[in-house]
Every structure is written in structure tokens, then in C-alpha cells.
Design an enzyme around this catalytic site. Sequence first.
Site, PDB file in Angstrom:
ATOM      1  N   GLU A   1       0.797  -1.194  -0.033  1.00 28.30           N
ATOM      2  CA  GLU A   1      -0.198  -0.062  -0.267  1.00 28.30           C
ATOM      3  C   GLU A   1       0.951   1.147   0.057  1.00 28.30           C
ATOM      4  OE1 GLU A   1      -2.333  -0.134   3.482  1.00 28.30           O
ATOM      5  OE2 GLU A   1      -3.009  -2.152   2.999  1.00 28.30           O
TER       6      GLU A   1
ATOM      7  N   LYS B   1       1.974   4.613   1.777  1.00 25.09           N
ATOM      8  CA  LYS B   1       2.065   5.078   2.892  1.00 25.09           C
ATOM      9  C   LYS B   1       1.454   6.811   2.846  1.00 25.09           C
ATOM     10  CE  LYS B   1       4.493   5.524   7.151  1.00 25.09           C
ATOM     11  NZ  LYS B   1       4.622   6.990   7.462  1.00 25.09           N
TER      12      LYS B   1
ATOM     13  N   ASP C   1       0.376  10.315   3.668  1.00 18.81           N
ATOM     14  CA  ASP C   1       1.113  11.399   4.484  1.00 18.81           C
ATOM     15  C   ASP C   1       0.149  12.248   5.316  1.00 18.81           C
ATOM     16  OD1 ASP C   1       3.208  12.356   6.181  1.00 18.81           O
ATOM     17  OD2 ASP C   1       4.281  13.410   4.550  1.00 18.81           O
TER      18      ASP C   1
ATOM     19  N   TYR D   1      -7.430   2.032   5.402  1.00 19.27           N
ATOM     20  CA  TYR D   1      -6.484   0.845   5.208  1.00 19.27           C
ATOM     21  C   TYR D   1      -6.608  -0.139   6.318  1.00 19.27           C
ATOM     22  CZ  TYR D   1      -3.632   4.104   8.054  1.00 19.27           C
ATOM     23  OH  TYR D   1      -3.252   4.906   8.991  1.00 19.27           O
TER      24      TYR D   1
ATOM     25  N   LYS E   1      10.444   3.773   3.809  1.00 20.67           N
ATOM     26  CA  LYS E   1      10.338   5.338   3.618  1.00 20.67           C
ATOM     27  C   LYS E   1      11.094   5.663   2.518  1.00 20.67           C
ATOM     28  CE  LYS E   1       9.166   7.429   7.431  1.00 20.67           C
ATOM     29  NZ  LYS E   1       8.698   8.406   8.172  1.00 20.67           N
TER      30      LYS E   1
ATOM     31  N   CYS F   1      21.986  38.701  22.469  1.00 16.66           N
ATOM     32  CA  CYS F   1      20.383  38.497  22.092  1.00 16.66           C
ATOM     33  C   CYS F   1      20.099  39.302  21.168  1.00 16.66           C
ATOM     34  CB  CYS F   1      19.618  38.645  23.233  1.00 16.66           C
ATOM     35  SG  CYS F   1      17.947  38.349  22.696  1.00 16.66           S
TER      36      CYS F   1
ATOM     37  N   CYS G   1      17.196  41.728  22.438  1.00 16.95           N
ATOM     38  CA  CYS G   1      17.357  42.745  23.538  1.00 16.95           C
ATOM     39  C   CYS G   1      18.842  43.035  23.816  1.00 16.95           C
ATOM     40  CB  CYS G   1      16.637  42.162  24.813  1.00 16.95           C
ATOM     41  SG  CYS G   1      17.250  40.734  25.517  1.00 16.95           S
TER      42      CYS G   1
ATOM     43  N   CYS H   1      18.865  33.338  26.021  1.00 20.21           N
ATOM     44  CA  CYS H   1      19.033  34.857  26.502  1.00 20.21           C
ATOM     45  C   CYS H   1      18.390  34.949  28.003  1.00 20.21           C
ATOM     46  CB  CYS H   1      18.243  35.607  25.648  1.00 20.21           C
ATOM     47  SG  CYS H   1      17.850  37.217  26.509  1.00 20.21           S
TER      48      CYS H   1
ATOM     49  N   CYS I   1      13.254  40.323  27.777  1.00 20.74           N
ATOM     50  CA  CYS I   1      13.388  40.171  26.227  1.00 20.74           C
ATOM     51  C   CYS I   1      11.888  40.097  25.664  1.00 20.74           C
ATOM     52  CB  CYS I   1      14.094  39.008  26.306  1.00 20.74           C
ATOM     53  SG  CYS I   1      14.648  38.441  24.783  1.00 20.74           S
TER      54      CYS I   1
HETATM   55  S1  IVH Z   1      -1.085   0.667   8.756  1.00 23.50           S
HETATM   56  C1  IVH Z   1      -0.669  -1.466  12.811  1.00 23.50           C
HETATM   57  N1  IVH Z   1      -1.257   1.560   6.531  1.00 23.50           N
HETATM   58  O1  IVH Z   1       1.659   5.329   8.950  1.00 23.50           O
HETATM   59  C2  IVH Z   1      -0.080  -0.626  11.749  1.00 23.50           C
HETATM   60  N2  IVH Z   1      -0.549   2.743   7.989  1.00 23.50           N
HETATM   61  O2  IVH Z   1       3.584   4.301  11.388  1.00 23.50           O
HETATM   62  C3  IVH Z   1      -1.359   0.310  11.196  1.00 23.50           C
HETATM   63  N3  IVH Z   1      -0.015   5.178   7.245  1.00 23.50           N
HETATM   64  O3  IVH Z   1       0.356   5.778  11.951  1.00 23.50           O
HETATM   65  C4  IVH Z   1      -0.762   1.349  10.431  1.00 23.50           C
HETATM   66  N4  IVH Z   1      -0.523   4.867   5.382  1.00 23.50           N
HETATM   67  O4  IVH Z   1      -1.020   6.647  10.268  1.00 23.50           O
HETATM   68  C5  IVH Z   1      -1.158   1.701   7.701  1.00 23.50           C
HETATM   69  N5  IVH Z   1      -1.322   2.117   4.101  1.00 23.50           N
HETATM   70  C6  IVH Z   1      -1.128   2.298   5.350  1.00 23.50           C
HETATM   71  C7  IVH Z   1      -0.595   3.949   5.740  1.00 23.50           C
HETATM   72  C8  IVH Z   1      -0.266   3.844   7.198  1.00 23.50           C
HETATM   73  C9  IVH Z   1      -0.156   5.861   6.256  1.00 23.50           C
HETATM   74  C10 IVH Z   1       0.452   5.815   8.626  1.00 23.50           C
HETATM   75  C11 IVH Z   1      -0.577   5.533   9.974  1.00 23.50           C
HETATM   76  C12 IVH Z   1       0.415   5.027  11.107  1.00 23.50           C
HETATM   77  C13 IVH Z   1       1.870   5.209  10.375  1.00 23.50           C
HETATM   78  C14 IVH Z   1       2.826   4.244  10.441  1.00 23.50           C
END
Ligand code: IVH
Length: 676
Positions: free
Chosen positions: A122, A124, A126, A233, A320, A414, A417, A432, A438
Site C-alpha cells: 500500500e 503510505k 502522509d 487501510y 520510507k 541577544c 534585547c 538569552c 526580552c
Molecule cells: S497500517 C498496525 N497502512 O503510517 C499498523 N499505516 O507508523 C497500522 N499510514 O500511524 C498502520 N498509510 O498513520 C498503515 N497504508 C497504510 C498507511 C499507514 C499511512 C500511517 C499511519 C501510521 C503510520 C505508521
Amino acid sequence: MDKHHAEEKIKQLSAELEQHNYNYYVLDKPSISDFEFDKLLEELIALEKQFPELLLSTSPSQRVGGSITKEFKTVKHTYPMLSLSNSYSKEDVLDFDRRVREGLGLQSTDLFSLAQVNYVCELKFDGLSIGLTYENGELKQAVTRGDGVQGDDVTTNVKTIKSIPLKLKGDFPAQFEIRGEIFMPRPVFDNINKEREEIGETPLANPRNAASGTMKMQDSSVVASRKLDCFLYNVLGAEFSDKGHFETLQHAKRWGFKISEHSKLAGNINEALDFIEHWDKARFNLPFDTDGVVIKVNEFKQQTQLGFTAKSPRWAIAYKFKAEQVSTELQSISYQVGRTGAITPVANLKPVPLGGTTVKRASLHNADIIEKLDVRVGDFVFVEKGGEIIPKIIGVDFSKRKDDAQKTIYITRCPECGTELKREDGEANHFCPNETGCPPQVKGRMEHFVSRKAMNIDSLGAETIEQLYNAGLIKNIADIYDLKKEQLLPLERMAEKSAQNLIEGIEASKKIPFERVLYAIGIRHVGETTAKKIAKKVKSLQVLINLNEEEMLHIDEVGEIIAKSVSVFFADEENRKIIERLKVAGLQFELSAEQQQAGSEKLKNLTFVISGVFNKHSRDQLKELIEFHGGKNSGSVSGKTSYLLAGENIGPEKLKKAQNLGVKIIGEDEFVEMIG
Ligand code: IVH
């Protein structure tokens, strides 16, 4: 129209509007013009006004917003909101696969076993995570992640997000929770910022912050105007006949949820790596931000077998994407003075596009970092944008250094001030010391004092503080309680109503409990949690003032730095005078009678099983804490267990049993949060 007919009509209009909403926001296939949609909605709203008793909490009219949430209720998550462990390279991902196979007892060398673990890949997203609870197909509650154990109830705001169904379709389970990510689409973000720049407002930093800032807004009609979106998700708490995660999400799609069409079921880890490689580049064409890929073991049976560590599931990992980097010229370095007097050097850069925004500034953190990077004005520097709002300078392009580049000499006075700066041993930042004279420190301290988690005087924002400070009406936090309405009225943009609200807000703050007052007065290093701990132990400010540093060390969470800071604070004549005036004004400097009772009932009716090894407490200490807060300890997991308190190397049998029985599993940190 009589009530009976109105009810029928409301039902029909609601169903019709929800279907159009779904077509537009989930399927992206509009089935009606905006004009016609608005007409139907107006008709519905008019009927609901005429028959207020027929207004349902799931009515599409709720999506317009309008109601105000003064303070978001804190709600405990039914299942802790865990996070994912991160990976940054192909090797990390392959390691994950290896751990998964080992955990499942599959031989990593067995070629045939390659097909035995399917992974869901999936994006991730943001944004900010959200947990949505549905009962009998109706959205009941939406809670933010918060600290993972408890979050804010933002249901009213969430209802304005058009792609989140208020009512479900098809064969949904009677009760379940679904989790996902709320985000602000890029085009929406760009539009908002264009408008903000036009009217001279500071632009929003990035879509993620914009989304989470929006979710915390009090006025839900503003939230509605921000056009947030949400991908789901993770489905929890429902009994499924499904074999795996992927199938479950397909079901959730049929119930009306927006599930990303980019998710893919991979037959093995190599296909997951292909997915990563594809999206590493393709992500820039998406209309929303993604900072990585999430890989999850598909089959539920295998997930259960793998289980969780205290913080994250062993069956999933986040990959990531590497942050984008650019090189640009450092035009100057300026120095900001924060609330506590801490100085932050800031790099002013030649504007450069990076990860979808234009970067003009970056934090240089402190003198040591400047020294280490040997960064000089006129240099070309490499800038990277990770998850944080402010981009980072990660190095200097020495090949482009000019011959006459002057070594950066850190300021000694500073910038606000003129006071000579100090730096304590072991601290990264200069500061400071002119706390009371300040300006940014004085104003900053007042802003902190009135903030939501402190005295919560929301009618007194940063701008008003600035105004009152400039007018000479407030020079310290005690002055706030001497303000009179007559003094406020002559100020610019201060109407009768706002002046009245301000005075009422100040008055109401006198009821704020002791622990928050202790946090609000702004003792260095005394954050929210420490203030709570101290308040609980000392019970009144007078006791705290009378303690010496040695005695303070007996308070949980208080180490030498905090003890010193507290004692320095109260040794200061000026601070004592301010505290005296606040006392006279009527602020709470003692725990209330109920708070004073020994122990608590925070864990009343809850049974805990402890297993594994913990970092911060011994098992006996944990047992004591459980009893102190009214909970019960038990040696084995059963249907009566409320929580499995899991440490490292937790017994696999206990874990498995807890998972099978649906017992909530928490780590040490979540437990500590629970008992506050
Ligand atoms: S699964 C038990 N799937 O990423 C795990 N998380 O640290 C549940 N996030 O806090 C998370 N896209 O907010 C999952 N496709 C995705 C995601 C996702 C974004 C975020 C989520 C979570 C953080 C993971």
C-alpha cells in the site's frame, strides 16, 4: 407538509445526496451538477429546520459543518493505535521478509516457500491517522491517534469529509472500527496557499500539517471548506470469514469506504520491491503526498502467528522513500529567540523548489551544528526535506565555496534585547537570560500560559497578547488577571463582544486544576507530564516551594536538571511575586479534594496480565501501580483479561491467547499513559 411526509422526504433526500456524494468523492464519477446537488441539500436543510426532531446525526446536512467544538473530548482507543517500524533500503525489506518467514517457520532457502507469504503493498499516505467506529452501519465516533492510547474525539469535523461515509451500504458488520489516513489533497493545499498569500497570510507549511491543523479546528464549517479526504487501510474488531487483509479491504470498499486503488497483492517480497521502485518515482504524479510504502502480510492467520512487539506489528513494515535533496545558496543566517530564551539559528536560503514547496529557510539548530557543517554565508548547501516541516541542511558543497567566504561567528548578544547570551554545560542551545525583559520571551511565556493544555484562555491569542503587550497592559502572566474591560475597548479591533469574551475566558481559567497551572507558569523543563507528576506528589505549590533539590529528586520523572530548574524558578524574587499575585487572583495552587485521595480509580474493573521484560519498571512495580490505581493483576490470560501488558520477549503462548481472545495488548509506555 406533515411530519410523516417530512420524514419520508428527508429519508429519500438523504439517501439521494449520500449516493451523489459517494459517486463524486469516492468513485470520482459525478452523477449530478453542483447546482442540482445544492438544491437538494437546501431542501433537506429546510425540512430539518422545520422538523428539528427529524435531524439525524448521519444526515448529509452534517457535512456542511457549522457546529463548534470548544474542547475535543479525550477518548481511549479500543485497540491501541500502533505504529509501524520503518525501513529505508532494499536490504531492510529483505530482512523483514526473512523475519516473517522465520516467524512462520518457513525455510528461507526453500524455493517453493516463496509463494507462501503474500504481501499487500500500500502507499503510505502522509496525513493524520484516524479511527472511525461504526455501529449498525452508522458513523458513531472518529478519534485521532493522539498518543496511541487515547486521542481526540473529532467526529463533528470528520463528518464534513465527504469521502467518509456517514451510513454504510451492503453487508457490513454490526460493529467495527476502521482506520485510515486523513489528508489534504495537493491541489486543495496549493489553492489555499495561493489565497492565503494573496491576502497576506502566512502560507500553510505542508499538506500533512494543514490536515492535522484543520482536524483540530473548532469551527466545523471551516473544516468543511478545507476539502480534506481520507483513505482507509485497516479494519478492526469485526469477525471476518475473509482470509486476509486484501479481501477485507475489498469488502470495505463495497460498504462505501474509499480504499486506495493503488494497493496491490504481491505474491512474494520481490514483487513488493517492484512496487516500491515504481512508486518511488510515480509518487510525484499523485494528487496527494505519500512518504513511503507499507508492506503487510496478507493472511490473517499468518498475522496472528507473527503477532506484535510492544510498539508495532511484526507482520508489517513501512518503507520510507528517500527525501529529495537540492542544493541552494545560503544568503544569510538569522537568529530567533524562543519562549524559553533559546536561540535558534535559521538559514535564509535562495528560494528553491523541493518536494512540492518552495524552500526559503532551514533550521541550523545550534552553534555546534554550524561549526560541524562549517557552513558560511555565500555557500551552496544541500537541503533535504524529511517528514518535518522545516527542511534540514545536511552539508556544504565545498567545491563551490568562494575564496572570500568568512567563517560563521556565532552571535554573542541577544538579537532582540542585546543581553549577553549564555550556554549551560551540556545544553545544545545558547539562550538569552533576560527572562523578564526580552520581548519574545515575555510574549512567548504568556502565549504558553494561555495555551490549550495550560490555562486554555482561547480568547487570548498570540495577536491579542502582542497588542496588549505593545499597549503596556500586560508585562507578565499575572497582569492578565488585572485586565479590565474598559482598558480593552479602546484597542484596535476590540469590539465589546471580544472584550467581554476575553474577560470571561480569563475568569474561567481560575478553575483550571493545579497540575495545569503548574505547567502553565512555564518552569523550564517542566512539561505537561512532569507537572502532573509533581502536582500529584506535592499536592500544593507551597509544599513544592519548600522542597530542596535533593527532596525533589524523590518525585517520579524529576531528575537533577528539573530539580535545579524548579528551585531556580522559585528562588527568583520576581517569580515569587508573580505567583503571589496569581494566588490572590484565585488560581488553583492545590489539588482538589478528590484529587487528594490516595490512589485512583483509573484502572477500576480492569484486569491485567503482565508478561515480558520492561525497560522502565520492574514487574513488581507495575503490579503495584496497577493495584494503586484500582486494577487487578492476574497470572494468566482469559476472557476476563482486559489488557495484556507486554514487554520484550513476551511469552508467545500468552500473546497468542490474548490475540485469539481479542484481549487488548499494550506496552509499558501506553500503560504509563493510562495511569497518567
Ligand atoms: S497500517 C498496525 N497502512 O503510517 C499498523 N499505516 O507508523 C497500522 N499510514 O500511524 C498502520 N498509510 O498513520 C498503515 N497504508 C497504510 C498507511 C499507514 C499511512 C500511517 C499511519 C501510521 C503510520 C505508521
